[in-house]
Scaffold this motif. Structure first.
Motif: not given
Length: 444
Positions: A74, A99, A102-103
């Motif tokens: 991230g 974002l 990736w989270t």
């Protein structure tokens, strides 16, 4: 003894200064009480879910490794976004940076606690270097995403329970588990959107505000891309962590395409009011004119001008004048339909195209706009007088044509002539190209 008291007093003074400095960084004193209560409520809710997650956390080293890997990924995505460049950020809409690509896998792969605390380092530490924000925004963003992640991870555990870390067969081993992935990611996105738009509503309350308004097909496409990318990354991680290397180039390409869309949107909108700028308004209006001509339907144009706007600038300053422009733009959005084209033509003048609207309905819409603005109270921070409430009125000129007679330059010219009559007749009123609107009232 006296020296000890002096030293203690100096230390206490310095500690007090540091405390005041830390508190001032949150900038809460400039916010409305309702907004502060909302922000604090979400922050406290995040602390509660973190506490609940700690109570039932099964400690596994592989979970810590997975958590650390996705935090680093991230961070890499945020740094890459910074080097790509960032367009102008909207103050009335949450920024989209992908974002979550990736989270979100943390929500799918790990216990709820990890999803609750994942955004704390990304938003409160790393984020400040990418896009400086007031501290309360950093904390709130981390808290809102943490609450969303915790709830989504809890839903995943309920729909697809498993013992130990997820493997590829336990993650996507059946149609039910695959469906659970989509439900979990959708839950995360919906909760996050509701929490963020709740803060935006308290900051900029609008009568027509809806949690999912203001994005249309582009927002849905971005959400779908985030959802599918997050699920793909989670599956790749369970298959083999090194396969994540194959996902980096597509993710960067997706980030670049999102940046292009934001730059295109910025090029189409007025920087102050976020309405369509003159060039884009004319471009979109010409396309609508062609459609109206073919369909043989009526089309109306309204030109709206703020009365005595120079007095606002002279009395309160140009910063207050800019805030009033934003408030008027919000009032125009609230008083028009989603399909109507609202733009700013420069200065204190706005233009509105009412699609498939005849003269009588256009006159009613114009008077509704006039009343909406007249009842508005714009709360702004004055340069010397503190918080002030500014009220303004508008004059409106209306012009209508039908079918083959629709001509955009002619409509603008006749609507502008009607606007000048409204100004000459005392302002705060509506005038039609063919005469006076029977229902419009002139201010006394």
């Amino acid at each position: 003894m006296r020296r000890s008291w002096q030293l203690g007093g100096e230390l206490a003074r310095r500690a007090g200064e540091r405390l005041v400095d830390h508190v001032s960084r949150f900038e809460l004193c400039s916010l409305s009480p309702r907004l502060v209560r909302y922000l604090v409520t979400v922050d406290v809710l995040c602390l509660v879910v973190v506490f609940l997650g700690v109570l039932e956390l099964p400690f596994r080293f592989v979970d810590l490794l997975t958590f650390g890997a996705f935090v680093l990924l991230g961070r890499l995505a945020m740094e890459t976004s910074r080097h790509l460049g960032a367009p102008g950020r909207r103050k009335d809409e949450p920024h989209r940076d992908l974002l979550s690509t990736w989270t979100l896998p943390v929500t799918l792969l790990l216990p709820p606690l990890y999803a609750a605390v994942l955004h704390i380092p990304l938003h409160c530490i790393f984020r400040s270097r990418v896009a400086p924000q007031p501290r309360y925004k950093q904390v709130f963003n981390a808290a809102a995403l943490g609450v969303s992640g915790f709830c989504a991870a809890s839903v995943h555990r309920a729909l697809a329970p498993t013992q130990g870390p997820y493997r590829i067969d336990t993650l996507v081993g059946s149609s039910g588990r695959i469906g659970a992935l989509f439900v979990v990611v959708l839950t995360y996105i919906v909760l996050n959107r509701i929490l963020l738009h709740g803060a935006l509503w308290y900051a900029h309350p609008r009568p027509a505000r809806r949690p999912f308004a203001g994005g249309g097909r582009e927002i849905l496409a971005v959400d779908a891309a985030e959802m599918c990318s997050a699920i793909g990354l989670a599956v790749l991680w369970t298959a083999h962590p090194l396969l994540m290397l194959t996902a980096t180039p597509p993710a960067l390409l997706l980030q670049r395409s999102l940046l292009h869309a934001e730059l295109l949107q910025a090029a189409r909108t007025d920087a102050k009011t976020r309405l369509a700028n003159p060039a884009y308004w004319r471009e979109a209006a010409e396309k609508e004119v062609l459609r109206i001509r073919r369909a043989g339907r009526p089309l109306s144009v309204l030109i709206v001008d703020i009365d005595h706007f120079k007095r606002v600038n002279d009395q309160f300053g140009h910063l207050t004048g800019d805030a009033v422009l934003v408030c008027v733009a919000d009032a125009l959005r609230a008083a028009t339909r989603p399909r109507d084209l609202v733009g700013r033509f420069g200065g204190e003048e706005f233009v509105i195209m009412l699609c498939e609207t005849d003269l009588d309905n256009a006159a009613r819409a114009a008077d509704r706009i006039r009343r909406q603005v007249a009842g508005m109270r714009c709360r702004v921070n004055g340069q010397s007088a503190g918080v002030v409430h500014v009220s303004v009125t508008v004059s409106v000129g209306v012009a209508t044509a039908t079918g083959a007679d629709v001509d955009l330059p002619a409509l603008l010219e006749t609507a502008d002539a009607a606007l000048y009559r409204a100004k000459a007749d005392g302002r705060n009123c509506v005038r039609l190209a063919a005469g006076v609107a029977p229902h419009a009232r002139t201010a006394t």
